[in-house]
Write a protein that holds these residues in place. Structure first.
Motif, short mmCIF file in Angstrom:
data_model
loop_
_atom_site.label_atom_id
_atom_site.label_comp_id
_atom_site.label_asym_id
_atom_site.label_seq_id
_atom_site.Cartn_x
_atom_site.Cartn_y
_atom_site.Cartn_z
N ARG A 1 0.84 -1.20 0.00
CA ARG A 1 0.00 0.00 0.00
C ARG A 1 0.87 1.25 0.00
NH1 ARG A 1 -5.54 -0.86 3.30
NH2 ARG A 1 -6.16 -2.72 2.15
N PHE A 2 0.40 2.27 -0.72
CA PHE A 2 1.15 3.52 -0.82
C PHE A 2 0.18 4.67 -1.06
CE2 PHE A 2 0.79 1.39 -4.83
CZ PHE A 2 0.42 2.39 -5.72
N GLU A 3 0.61 5.85 -0.66
CA GLU A 3 -0.21 7.05 -0.84
C GLU A 3 0.30 7.85 -2.03
OE1 GLU A 3 -1.92 8.04 3.52
OE2 GLU A 3 0.11 8.77 3.11
N VAL A 4 -0.64 8.52 -2.70
CA VAL A 4 -0.32 9.26 -3.91
C VAL A 4 -0.89 10.68 -3.82
CG1 VAL A 4 -0.78 9.42 -6.40
CG2 VAL A 4 -0.25 7.21 -5.37
N ILE A 5 -0.04 11.64 -4.19
CA ILE A 5 -0.46 13.02 -4.44
C ILE A 5 -0.13 13.28 -5.90
CG2 ILE A 5 -0.08 15.45 -3.88
CD1 ILE A 5 0.89 14.53 -1.12
N THR A 6 -1.04 13.88 -6.64
CA THR A 6 -0.81 14.11 -8.06
C THR A 6 -0.37 15.56 -8.31
OG1 THR A 6 -3.19 14.46 -8.32
CG2 THR A 6 -2.34 12.29 -8.88
N PHE A 7 0.50 15.73 -9.31
CA PHE A 7 1.08 17.02 -9.64
C PHE A 7 0.93 17.32 -11.12
CE2 PHE A 7 3.24 15.56 -5.90
CZ PHE A 7 3.41 16.71 -5.13
N ARG A 8 0.82 18.58 -11.45
CA ARG A 8 0.80 19.03 -12.84
C ARG A 8 2.18 18.87 -13.46
NH1 ARG A 8 1.73 24.09 -14.82
NH2 ARG A 8 1.80 24.92 -12.72
#
Length: 92
Positions: A51-58
């Motif tokens: 399991r891992f967490e994701v933040i998305t970027f432009r």
């Protein structure tokens, strides 16, 4: 600024955060960054159970390791690739 946890390299600006919700996320939460900006943090699980967490970027200053691939994406309609810190090569 978003920094590499391992070496402190400046990877992105907070203004580069882009909310891309995924219906495939196990969960999602909104965190508050310094200065009050909200960021969507999503939890995913890979086929090996990690399991891992994701933040998305432009955009971000990262090293991409192969051409992007639309198969097996947690974000339908988007492609993905392995990304590492350009300074210390830590997997991001």
């Amino acid at each position: 600024m978003i920094l590499c946890r391992a070496c402190g390299h400046e990877l992105a600006l907070g203004t580069d955060i882009r909310s891309v919700p995924s219906r495939l996320a196990l969960s999602s939460r909104n965190d508050t960054l310094l200065g009050g900006r909200r960021v969507n943090v999503q939890l995913f699980e890979n086929p090996h159970g990690h399991r891992f967490e994701v933040i998305t970027f432009r955009k971000a200053d990262v090293t991409q390791h192969w051409p992007s691939d639309k198969r097996f994406s947690w974000f339908p309609g988007f492609s993905w690739t392995v990304a590492t810190c350009p300074r210390c090569n830590t997997h991001l």
